[in-house]
Design a protein around this motif. Sequence first.
Motif, PDB file in Angstrom:
ATOM      1  N   ARG A 407       5.765   8.975  -7.248  1.00  8.06           N
ATOM      2  CA  ARG A 407       5.778   8.351  -8.572  1.00  8.06           C
ATOM      3  C   ARG A 407       4.406   7.801  -8.925  1.00  8.06           C
ATOM      4  NH1 ARG A 407       6.797   3.449 -11.182  1.00  8.06           N
ATOM      5  NH2 ARG A 407       8.389   3.482 -12.818  1.00  8.06           N
ATOM      6  N   HIS A 408       3.766   7.168  -7.955  1.00  5.74           N
ATOM      7  CA  HIS A 408       2.451   6.588  -8.200  1.00  5.74           C
ATOM      8  C   HIS A 408       1.411   7.686  -8.472  1.00  5.74           C
ATOM      9  CE1 HIS A 408      -0.509   3.349  -7.976  1.00  5.74           C
ATOM     10  NE2 HIS A 408      -1.277   4.187  -7.295  1.00  5.74           N
ATOM     11  N   GLY A 414       3.700   1.839 -10.341  1.00  7.53           N
ATOM     12  CA  GLY A 414       4.729   1.663  -9.327  1.00  7.53           C
ATOM     13  C   GLY A 414       4.123   1.309  -7.985  1.00  7.53           C
ATOM     14  N   PRO A 415       4.958   0.910  -7.032  1.00  5.67           N
ATOM     15  CA  PRO A 415       4.457   0.483  -5.721  1.00  5.67           C
ATOM     16  C   PRO A 415       4.043   1.685  -4.871  1.00  5.67           C
ATOM     17  CG  PRO A 415       6.830   0.428  -5.721  1.00  5.67           C
ATOM     18  CD  PRO A 415       6.426   0.825  -7.107  1.00  5.67           C
ATOM     19  N   TYR A 416       2.858   1.605  -4.325  1.00  5.97           N
ATOM     20  CA  TYR A 416       2.387   2.639  -3.407  1.00  5.97           C
ATOM     21  C   TYR A 416       2.813   2.206  -2.015  1.00  5.97           C
ATOM     22  CZ  TYR A 416      -0.769   6.358  -1.884  1.00  5.97           C
ATOM     23  OH  TYR A 416      -1.296   7.521  -1.366  1.00  5.97           O
ATOM     24  N   GLU A 429      -3.346   1.500   1.186  1.00  6.35           N
ATOM     25  CA  GLU A 429      -3.179   0.231   0.504  1.00  6.35           C
ATOM     26  C   GLU A 429      -1.928   0.274  -0.353  1.00  6.35           C
ATOM     27  OE1 GLU A 429      -6.699  -0.439  -1.685  1.00  6.35           O
ATOM     28  OE2 GLU A 429      -8.009  -0.597   0.063  1.00  6.35           O
ATOM     29  N   GLU A 430      -1.342  -0.875  -0.559  1.00  2.00           N
ATOM     30  CA  GLU A 430      -0.116  -0.952  -1.344  1.00  2.00           C
ATOM     31  C   GLU A 430      -0.406  -1.586  -2.689  1.00  2.00           C
ATOM     32  OE1 GLU A 430       4.065  -3.411  -1.272  1.00  2.00           O
ATOM     33  OE2 GLU A 430       3.202  -2.735   0.615  1.00  2.00           O
ATOM     34  N   ASN A 431       0.142  -0.970  -3.727  1.00  5.89           N
ATOM     35  CA  ASN A 431       0.024  -1.514  -5.068  1.00  5.89           C
ATOM     36  C   ASN A 431       1.397  -2.041  -5.472  1.00  5.89           C
ATOM     37  OD1 ASN A 431      -0.311  -2.118  -7.731  1.00  5.89           O
ATOM     38  ND2 ASN A 431      -0.740  -0.012  -8.405  1.00  5.89           N
ATOM     39  N   PRO A 432       1.589  -3.351  -5.504  1.00  2.64           N
ATOM     40  CA  PRO A 432       2.927  -3.893  -5.744  1.00  2.64           C
ATOM     41  C   PRO A 432       3.343  -3.930  -7.219  1.00  2.64           C
ATOM     42  CG  PRO A 432       1.363  -5.672  -5.426  1.00  2.64           C
ATOM     43  CD  PRO A 432       0.590  -4.398  -5.246  1.00  2.64           C
TER      44      PRO A 432
END
Length: 563
Positions: A407-408, A414-416, A429-432
Amino acid sequence: MNTGSKLLRKIYSRSFDIFKFLRYKYKHCYYEAPFSTSHMYGLARNQVFSRNFCKSISGPKALTLCCNFMGTMANSAAKQPFGQAPLEPFVETYYNSSNNHEIPFSFQVENLDCESNVETNTCIDTTMLLKDKYVEDKQRYEAMRRWKQVLKEKLTSNSEEYFVLRVLSFNILAQYLLETYPFLYKEHDKRALSWNIRRQLLLQEILGTQANIICLQEMQQDHLEEFLVPFKELGYAYLYKKRTNDKRDGLLFMYRADQFILMEHVKVELYQSGIELLSRDNVGIVAKLAVKESPQTQLVIATTHLLYNPKRNDVRLGQTQLLLAEIERIAFLENTPAGSKYLPVILTGDFNLEPNSGVHKFIMRGSFEYRGKGRNLEQTEYRTLSNSLIPPRLYITDNCQHFNILRHRLRGDGPYRVMLENSENSGSEENPSNASSSYREVNTDTTDLQTIEIARDCQAKFCSGTLTHPFHFHSVYKHQKKNGKREATTNQDAWITVDYIFYSDLKLIEKYTLPTVAECSTLPTIPNFAVGSDHLCLGATFKVYKKKVNTGNVIRNNKTSSL
């Protein structure tokens, strides 16, 4: 002739046999590592072995033998060309002076009854008998295995166009498992089952392959530091992942730190709490590596050890779905009008499944319908699988992709985030942002089919009854010779194949041939005095074409356990 004279003649004969054996074994102890950018690595390895070997003997004989041994190495002009090097070590074993381990043909085996010589009424030295057994088994085994070129072309180790990659995969048999299930080894020569003996044989075989990538399964955790000693001196870096819960063994992934940069990796736990299908303690390691001399030349290498239970191919299918999702995440490059592009991938390990079984078909063909089949993934009329294999709450699609990451990629929001439990990640890395809206798209409380439109011409499916994956895998081994005789990698009541090296977008140039079932039947049961495990090792050599270096591209070397 009296009894004393006969005994002296036997001792003299035995001594002469040992002399001939040493002379034969050590006169061929040097050859160049074919894929090194120079032969400094070959020299370094010989120094490691020769230094430790010479420490294992003492007195005037040590000076003579070691001087001759070093002279042979220094003056050897017959370098083995690439593709013709046998699976032969530089010396018979790696000698660890801190443990006083003997070389294999002088095995020190405790608590063995000596064998009686009826003619002389004397006791025959056990170590001499073991030496004879070692030589006999080893010669028979080596006659079965050789490096075979798949492509008839000349290779060079310092080409500007390509890098030569050699991969070894080996289930080395954790000692605690051998001792926990002794009934599996009741037909074996018990003298060959001790860890001290097996460790030496394993090191000999592994280092003899000259692989720059080594993937080991069943590496016992409390043996790890001892086992790594020679690899430390030869400049390997490593990743280790123990199996979950109370298991004492795991996966060991090693790579030549002077040839590769570890860009990213994940240690995958295939145990996911609350899911019966994923309640086993298997694990995987996935690593993205860059070639040091050509940093834009990258590939992904993974290794795993799947569930053993022969009746539960459905469990192995679910485990493979999780592992492929992690490989997809790390190997992804970009989306193009023709579809997604990925780095070359190598997938190795003990999969505990036979050729042409359901999971094997899924890996090789890229698609498999499990709905309506039994747990063994074969057609059945009762207790069939439904359209749901693993629950949607893990957010892994039926195309073996992480929904959040997909989705990202396609929407840029959206969250990675990977939703697997307890897997250890690096380099991501996470994208919240917008997490809640992403999670609301997937109904985690149903096992009914879900089709979610992520972007134009791109849908994510859950519980469809069919799995697919985006890789085009080939197998290094065809599992059957041209004459129709089947290959084998282990014995499970019969000689079968359960170990594999799969690859995509790479050029296979060489493989380490496997013996046929008939050939295996002429060997003593393994482990024996030639093979240190109950599996045979696999090996393959690939040509990796180098990409042009972009000087503006900065490569970040993530933290790793470096030796």
